[in-house]
Design a protein around this motif. Structure first.
Motif, PDB file in Angstrom:
ATOM      1  N   ALA A 270     -10.725  -8.608  13.886  1.00  0.00           N
ATOM      2  CA  ALA A 270     -11.740  -8.915  12.868  1.00  0.00           C
ATOM      3  C   ALA A 270     -12.403 -10.271  13.116  1.00  0.00           C
ATOM      4  O   ALA A 270     -13.625 -10.395  13.001  1.00  0.00           O
ATOM      5  N   ALA A 271     -11.629 -11.279  13.463  1.00  0.00           N
ATOM      6  CA  ALA A 271     -12.199 -12.614  13.684  1.00  0.00           C
ATOM      7  C   ALA A 271     -13.175 -12.596  14.858  1.00  0.00           C
ATOM      8  O   ALA A 271     -14.252 -13.200  14.784  1.00  0.00           O
ATOM      9  N   ALA A 272     -12.831 -11.897  15.930  1.00  0.00           N
ATOM     10  CA  ALA A 272     -13.714 -11.816  17.091  1.00  0.00           C
ATOM     11  C   ALA A 272     -14.973 -11.016  16.766  1.00  0.00           C
ATOM     12  O   ALA A 272     -16.073 -11.375  17.204  1.00  0.00           O
ATOM     13  N   VAL A 273     -14.826  -9.945  16.002  1.00  0.00           N
ATOM     14  CA  VAL A 273     -15.981  -9.139  15.601  1.00  0.00           C
ATOM     15  C   VAL A 273     -16.928  -9.987  14.752  1.00  0.00           C
ATOM     16  O   VAL A 273     -18.144  -9.982  14.962  1.00  0.00           O
ATOM     17  N   LEU A 274     -16.381 -10.728  13.806  1.00  0.00           N
ATOM     18  CA  LEU A 274     -17.209 -11.589  12.963  1.00  0.00           C
ATOM     19  C   LEU A 274     -17.887 -12.670  13.800  1.00  0.00           C
ATOM     20  O   LEU A 274     -19.088 -12.927  13.639  1.00  0.00           O
TER      21      LEU A 274
ATOM     22  N   LEU B 223     -10.715   2.736   0.023  1.00  0.00           N
ATOM     23  CA  LEU B 223     -10.553   1.962  -1.209  1.00  0.00           C
ATOM     24  C   LEU B 223     -10.880   0.489  -0.994  1.00  0.00           C
ATOM     25  O   LEU B 223     -11.441  -0.169  -1.877  1.00  0.00           O
ATOM     26  N   ARG B 224     -10.551  -0.025   0.184  1.00  0.00           N
ATOM     27  CA  ARG B 224     -10.899  -1.423   0.474  1.00  0.00           C
ATOM     28  C   ARG B 224     -12.406  -1.600   0.598  1.00  0.00           C
ATOM     29  O   ARG B 224     -12.947  -2.634   0.213  1.00  0.00           O
ATOM     30  N   MET B 225     -13.082  -0.588   1.115  1.00  0.00           N
ATOM     31  CA  MET B 225     -14.544  -0.644   1.182  1.00  0.00           C
ATOM     32  C   MET B 225     -15.131  -0.607  -0.231  1.00  0.00           C
ATOM     33  O   MET B 225     -16.054  -1.352  -0.555  1.00  0.00           O
ATOM     34  N   LEU B 226     -14.578   0.240  -1.091  1.00  0.00           N
ATOM     35  CA  LEU B 226     -15.054   0.313  -2.472  1.00  0.00           C
ATOM     36  C   LEU B 226     -14.789  -0.982  -3.231  1.00  0.00           C
ATOM     37  O   LEU B 226     -15.563  -1.364  -4.115  1.00  0.00           O
ATOM     38  N   LYS B 227     -13.723  -1.662  -2.885  1.00  0.00           N
ATOM     39  CA  LYS B 227     -13.394  -2.932  -3.529  1.00  0.00           C
ATOM     40  C   LYS B 227     -14.531  -3.938  -3.355  1.00  0.00           C
ATOM     41  O   LYS B 227     -14.771  -4.777  -4.232  1.00  0.00           O
ATOM     42  N   LEU B 228     -15.247  -3.834  -2.241  1.00  0.00           N
ATOM     43  CA  LEU B 228     -16.397  -4.717  -2.026  1.00  0.00           C
ATOM     44  C   LEU B 228     -17.439  -4.552  -3.125  1.00  0.00           C
ATOM     45  O   LEU B 228     -17.988  -5.540  -3.628  1.00  0.00           O
TER      46      LEU B 228
ATOM     47  N   ASN C 128       0.825  -1.198   0.000  1.00  0.00           N
ATOM     48  CA  ASN C 128       0.000   0.000   0.000  1.00  0.00           C
ATOM     49  C   ASN C 128       0.863   1.255   0.000  1.00  0.00           C
ATOM     50  O   ASN C 128       1.815   1.365   0.758  1.00  0.00           O
ATOM     51  N   ARG C 129       0.515   2.193  -0.859  1.00  0.00           N
ATOM     52  CA  ARG C 129       1.214   3.476  -0.902  1.00  0.00           C
ATOM     53  C   ARG C 129       0.277   4.625  -0.553  1.00  0.00           C
ATOM     54  O   ARG C 129       0.585   5.774  -0.819  1.00  0.00           O
ATOM     55  N   ARG C 130      -0.840   4.315   0.009  1.00  0.00           N
ATOM     56  CA  ARG C 130      -1.859   5.318   0.343  1.00  0.00           C
ATOM     57  C   ARG C 130      -1.842   5.601   1.842  1.00  0.00           C
ATOM     58  O   ARG C 130      -1.373   4.798   2.640  1.00  0.00           O
ATOM     59  N   GLU C 131      -2.408   6.727   2.192  1.00  0.00           N
ATOM     60  CA  GLU C 131      -2.615   7.034   3.611  1.00  0.00           C
ATOM     61  C   GLU C 131      -3.619   6.025   4.175  1.00  0.00           C
ATOM     62  O   GLU C 131      -4.488   5.536   3.437  1.00  0.00           O
ATOM     63  N   PRO C 132      -3.535   5.714   5.466  1.00  0.00           N
ATOM     64  CA  PRO C 132      -4.415   4.685   6.042  1.00  0.00           C
ATOM     65  C   PRO C 132      -5.905   4.922   5.783  1.00  0.00           C
ATOM     66  O   PRO C 132      -6.624   3.982   5.450  1.00  0.00           O
ATOM     67  N   GLN C 133      -6.370   6.152   5.915  1.00  0.00           N
ATOM     68  CA  GLN C 133      -7.797   6.428   5.711  1.00  0.00           C
ATOM     69  C   GLN C 133      -8.200   6.183   4.256  1.00  0.00           C
ATOM     70  O   GLN C 133      -9.251   5.610   3.984  1.00  0.00           O
TER      71      GLN C 133
ATOM     72  N   LEU D  31     -10.319  -2.223   9.617  1.00  0.00           N
ATOM     73  CA  LEU D  31     -10.996  -1.439  10.656  1.00  0.00           C
ATOM     74  C   LEU D  31     -10.582  -1.838  12.062  1.00  0.00           C
ATOM     75  O   LEU D  31     -10.541  -0.991  12.958  1.00  0.00           O
ATOM     76  N   THR D  32     -10.303  -3.126  12.254  1.00  0.00           N
ATOM     77  CA  THR D  32     -10.000  -3.603  13.604  1.00  0.00           C
ATOM     78  C   THR D  32      -9.040  -4.789  13.555  1.00  0.00           C
ATOM     79  O   THR D  32      -9.201  -5.669  12.706  1.00  0.00           O
TER      80      THR D  32
END
Length: 99
Positions: free
Chosen positions: A76-80, A19-24, A9-14, A72-73
Motif C-alpha cells: 500500500a505504501a509503495a502504491v500510494l 465493507l472496508r470500501m463502504l466504510k470510506l 474480522n469474522r468475515r470472508e476476505p472478499q 487490496l495490496t
C-alpha cells in the motif's frame, strides 16, 4: 491498523474488503456532517462542530482509505507513493509557469 482490524474480522476476505470500501463512504459522510456543523448550515442544530472536527474527520478518511488500500495490496505504501508521484507530475504539467 490493518493487522488489528484483521485480527478482529469474522468475515470472508472478499466481504471484509467490500465493507472496508463502504466504510470510506461513512467517513466521507462524517466530513460532510462536520462541515455543515462548522458552518451552521442546519438552522435546527446551529453550529455543532469546529474546523478542528473537520480536520479530524478528514484524517479518519485518510486512515480508512489506507486500510482499504492495504487490504487490496501488501504494498500500500509503495502504491500510494507511486500515485503521488504521478499526481505531482500531472500537476506540474497543468500548472502555469512561475517567474
Amino acid at each position: 491498523m490493518h493487522a488489528w482490524l484483521d485480527s478482529h474480522n469474522r468475515r470472508e476476505p472478499q466481504e471484509a474488503l467490500l465493507l472496508r470500501m463502504l466504510k470510506l463512504s461513512e467517513e466521507v459522510g462524517e466530513v460532510a456532517e462536520a462541515v455543515i456543523g462548522a458552518t451552521g448550515q442546519n438552522p435546527r442544530k446551529g453550529t455543532t462542530h469546529t474546523w478542528d472536527d473537520v480536520q479530524s474527520e478528514l484524517c479518519d478518511v485518510i486512515v480508512t482509505a489506507m486500510v482499504a488500500l492495504r487490504t487490496l495490496t501488501p504494498d500500500a505504501a509503495a502504491v500510494l507513493a507511486a500515485h503521488l508521484r504521478h499526481v505531482d507530475a500531472r500537476a506540474k504539467i497543468v500548472s502555469p509557469p512561475t517567474g
